[in-house]
Motif scaffolding. Sequence first.
Motif, PDB file in Angstrom:
ATOM      1  N   ILE A  50       4.470  -6.556  14.312  1.00 45.66           N
ATOM      2  CA  ILE A  50       5.791  -6.492  14.947  1.00 45.66           C
ATOM      3  C   ILE A  50       6.687  -7.594  14.397  1.00 45.66           C
ATOM      4  CG2 ILE A  50       7.018  -6.767  17.140  1.00 45.66           C
ATOM      5  CD1 ILE A  50       4.492  -5.458  18.452  1.00 45.66           C
ATOM      6  N   ALA A  51       6.117  -8.780  14.199  1.00 46.41           N
ATOM      7  CA  ALA A  51       6.885  -9.922  13.705  1.00 46.41           C
ATOM      8  C   ALA A  51       7.368  -9.731  12.279  1.00 46.41           C
ATOM      9  CB  ALA A  51       6.046 -11.196  13.801  1.00 46.41           C
ATOM     10  N   SER A  52       6.793  -8.779  11.552  1.00 47.10           N
ATOM     11  CA  SER A  52       7.254  -8.531  10.183  1.00 47.10           C
ATOM     12  C   SER A  52       8.681  -7.990  10.176  1.00 47.10           C
ATOM     13  CB  SER A  52       6.314  -7.554   9.470  1.00 47.10           C
ATOM     14  OG  SER A  52       6.300  -6.296  10.119  1.00 47.10           O
ATOM     15  N   LEU A  53       9.142  -7.452  11.304  1.00 54.28           N
ATOM     16  CA  LEU A  53      10.538  -7.033  11.431  1.00 54.28           C
ATOM     17  C   LEU A  53      11.365  -8.125  12.088  1.00 54.28           C
ATOM     18  CD1 LEU A  53      12.736  -4.874  11.150  1.00 54.28           C
ATOM     19  CD2 LEU A  53      12.069  -4.017  13.408  1.00 54.28           C
ATOM     20  N   ASP A  54      10.877  -8.680  13.193  1.00 51.59           N
ATOM     21  CA  ASP A  54      11.637  -9.690  13.927  1.00 51.59           C
ATOM     22  C   ASP A  54      10.684 -10.562  14.747  1.00 51.59           C
ATOM     23  OD1 ASP A  54      13.366 -11.214  15.390  1.00 51.59           O
ATOM     24  OD2 ASP A  54      14.440  -9.556  16.320  1.00 51.59           O
ATOM     25  N   PRO A  55      10.315 -11.749  14.240  1.00 53.56           N
ATOM     26  CA  PRO A  55       9.367 -12.608  14.964  1.00 53.56           C
ATOM     27  C   PRO A  55       9.847 -12.978  16.363  1.00 53.56           C
ATOM     28  CG  PRO A  55       9.672 -13.400  12.717  1.00 53.56           C
ATOM     29  CD  PRO A  55      10.694 -12.326  12.941  1.00 53.56           C
ATOM     30  N   ALA A  56      11.164 -13.111  16.537  1.00 53.54           N
ATOM     31  CA  ALA A  56      11.686 -13.529  17.829  1.00 53.54           C
ATOM     32  C   ALA A  56      11.549 -12.447  18.898  1.00 53.54           C
ATOM     33  CB  ALA A  56      13.160 -13.925  17.693  1.00 53.54           C
ATOM     34  N   ALA A  57      11.291 -11.217  18.486  1.00 55.72           N
ATOM     35  CA  ALA A  57      11.228 -10.104  19.433  1.00 55.72           C
ATOM     36  C   ALA A  57       9.873  -9.959  20.090  1.00 55.72           C
ATOM     37  CB  ALA A  57      11.586  -8.798  18.720  1.00 55.72           C
ATOM     38  N   VAL A  58       8.845 -10.669  19.586  1.00 58.66           N
ATOM     39  CA  VAL A  58       7.485 -10.466  20.078  1.00 58.66           C
ATOM     40  C   VAL A  58       6.922 -11.742  20.694  1.00 58.66           C
ATOM     41  CG1 VAL A  58       6.446 -10.960  17.817  1.00 58.66           C
ATOM     42  CG2 VAL A  58       5.177  -9.608  19.502  1.00 58.66           C
ATOM     43  N   THR A  59       6.212 -11.557  21.803  1.00 61.01           N
ATOM     44  CA  THR A  59       5.483 -12.636  22.456  1.00 61.01           C
ATOM     45  C   THR A  59       4.017 -12.245  22.532  1.00 61.01           C
ATOM     46  OG1 THR A  59       7.402 -13.170  23.834  1.00 61.01           O
ATOM     47  CG2 THR A  59       5.270 -14.014  24.560  1.00 61.01           C
ATOM     48  N   LEU A  60       3.141 -13.171  22.207  1.00 60.16           N
ATOM     49  CA  LEU A  60       1.699 -12.919  22.247  1.00 60.16           C
ATOM     50  C   LEU A  60       1.094 -13.745  23.366  1.00 60.16           C
ATOM     51  CD1 LEU A  60      -0.841 -11.655  20.941  1.00 60.16           C
ATOM     52  CD2 LEU A  60      -0.879 -13.590  19.363  1.00 60.16           C
ATOM     53  N   VAL A  61       0.292 -13.097  24.215  1.00 58.97           N
ATOM     54  CA  VAL A  61      -0.324 -13.754  25.363  1.00 58.97           C
ATOM     55  C   VAL A  61      -1.839 -13.578  25.273  1.00 58.97           C
ATOM     56  CG1 VAL A  61      -0.476 -13.847  27.882  1.00 58.97           C
ATOM     57  CG2 VAL A  61       1.709 -13.302  26.777  1.00 58.97           C
ATOM     58  N   PHE A 290      -2.378  -6.529   8.709  1.00 63.54           N
ATOM     59  CA  PHE A 290      -1.112  -6.335   9.408  1.00 63.54           C
ATOM     60  C   PHE A 290       0.019  -6.127   8.406  1.00 63.54           C
ATOM     61  CE2 PHE A 290      -3.054 -10.542  10.170  1.00 63.54           C
ATOM     62  CZ  PHE A 290      -2.455 -11.277   9.157  1.00 63.54           C
ATOM     63  N   LEU A 291       1.157  -5.676   8.931  1.00 71.45           N
ATOM     64  CA  LEU A 291       2.296  -5.312   8.104  1.00 71.45           C
ATOM     65  C   LEU A 291       3.035  -6.543   7.578  1.00 71.45           C
ATOM     66  CD1 LEU A 291       3.805  -2.514  10.386  1.00 71.45           C
ATOM     67  CD2 LEU A 291       2.393  -2.178   8.349  1.00 71.45           C
ATOM     68  N   THR A 292       3.744  -6.343   6.464  1.00 72.67           N
ATOM     69  CA  THR A 292       4.617  -7.361   5.894  1.00 72.67           C
ATOM     70  C   THR A 292       6.060  -6.846   5.929  1.00 72.67           C
ATOM     71  OG1 THR A 292       4.511  -6.486   3.645  1.00 72.67           O
ATOM     72  CG2 THR A 292       2.753  -8.012   4.309  1.00 72.67           C
ATOM     73  N   SER A 293       7.001  -7.713   5.609  1.00 77.37           N
ATOM     74  CA  SER A 293       8.404  -7.289   5.561  1.00 77.37           C
ATOM     75  C   SER A 293       8.617  -6.226   4.490  1.00 77.37           C
ATOM     76  CB  SER A 293       9.319  -8.495   5.311  1.00 77.37           C
ATOM     77  OG  SER A 293       8.939  -9.183   4.124  1.00 77.37           O
ATOM     78  N   ASP A 294       7.859  -6.295   3.382  1.00 79.05           N
ATOM     79  CA  ASP A 294       7.947  -5.249   2.363  1.00 79.05           C
ATOM     80  C   ASP A 294       7.486  -3.903   2.923  1.00 79.05           C
ATOM     81  OD1 ASP A 294       8.960  -6.909   0.424  1.00 79.05           O
ATOM     82  OD2 ASP A 294       7.014  -7.327  -0.494  1.00 79.05           O
ATOM     83  N   ASP A 295       6.445  -3.937   3.771  1.00 75.68           N
ATOM     84  CA  ASP A 295       5.969  -2.705   4.398  1.00 75.68           C
ATOM     85  C   ASP A 295       7.050  -2.082   5.272  1.00 75.68           C
ATOM     86  OD1 ASP A 295       3.402  -2.901   3.298  1.00 75.68           O
ATOM     87  OD2 ASP A 295       2.688  -4.137   4.962  1.00 75.68           O
ATOM     88  N   ILE A 296       7.789  -2.920   5.991  1.00 74.60           N
ATOM     89  CA  ILE A 296       8.863  -2.404   6.848  1.00 74.60           C
ATOM     90  C   ILE A 296       9.863  -1.624   6.017  1.00 74.60           C
ATOM     91  CG2 ILE A 296      10.799  -3.050   8.325  1.00 74.60           C
ATOM     92  CD1 ILE A 296       8.107  -3.319   9.702  1.00 74.60           C
TER      93      ILE A 296
END
Length: 311
Positions: A50-61, A290-296
């Motif tokens: 998820i962070a490969s698109l926008d790290p600020a949009a995801v929270t991990l708990v 996991f995905l990379t920004s290139d994958d996005i």
Amino acid sequence: MGSTSICVVGSLNADLIAYVGEQGSAASYATGSNFEMAAGGKSLNAAMSIASLDPAAVTLVGRVGSDDLGSFIMGTLQARGISTEGVISDDRIHTGVGHVRVNPEGEYDTVVVPGANGKFSAADVDAFLDGHEPPAFVVLNLEVPLPVVRHAATRFRELGTTVVLNLSPVHAGARSLLRLADVVVLNRSEACHVLDVPAETDERLLLTALREAGAKTPVLTLGEGGVVALDGNDFLQEKVEPTQIVNSIGAGDSFLAAMVLAMANDHPFSVSLRAANEAGRLVCGRPESFLTSDDIRHIEKAIGVPLAKVS
């Protein structure tokens, strides 16, 4: 992604990955061609993707141990730009470990030692929710204790969060969670296990049975066969392009991440499945889980639209 937020709740592991050589094994002894250590666990993999698109949009708990492996995981998350605020460092137990063997065909088997994941609790979920606004989406899996998953699904749903549940790794009691999620993702063998039906059961019958058991929107992944789902009264099917499998670790987690990313950005569910399908295919073709920004960018080209909302 604007104010959209995605919370991933659950497992963080240090994956110790051995690649079995082409010569195979003799008796109980196998010779490997390569070894690597990677940050893993279903929840971490999904959050990283998820962070490969926008790290600020995801929270991990979740939880790690106060050890070298926990520090390695924290460093990996921070390098990707993911906040570690929701990750508890537990000084009473070691970090979870995935001991993974990958065969020459790219398929794998794993021995997971839960460690700190096994100490993840309902109180941890409540503490996070007490200190944060409810996210738009929460992503759950079964790599932490099932009662905690049940509690999390219930709490988040009560707060208006869309609950996406990956019913994996499947085990006793998993069926009871179907009614607590808005979207349930599982593979064919997991579905047959949960429903206690023969392995050759027709895919449409599996989806119908999952719906009848409480799954609002059931999604059935079929590996090289793609994915099928029930969205309301619509039967959806997406094929997947053939790919050379290098490592299938993280394919399901990346599938889940891309699906939720598309959903969070208001794409139709059919487009979300198409994005997810492509994500799983891409991750199967390389060692990383996991995905990379290139994958996005590849996914966006495959689905014909940007994943992120256009301002």
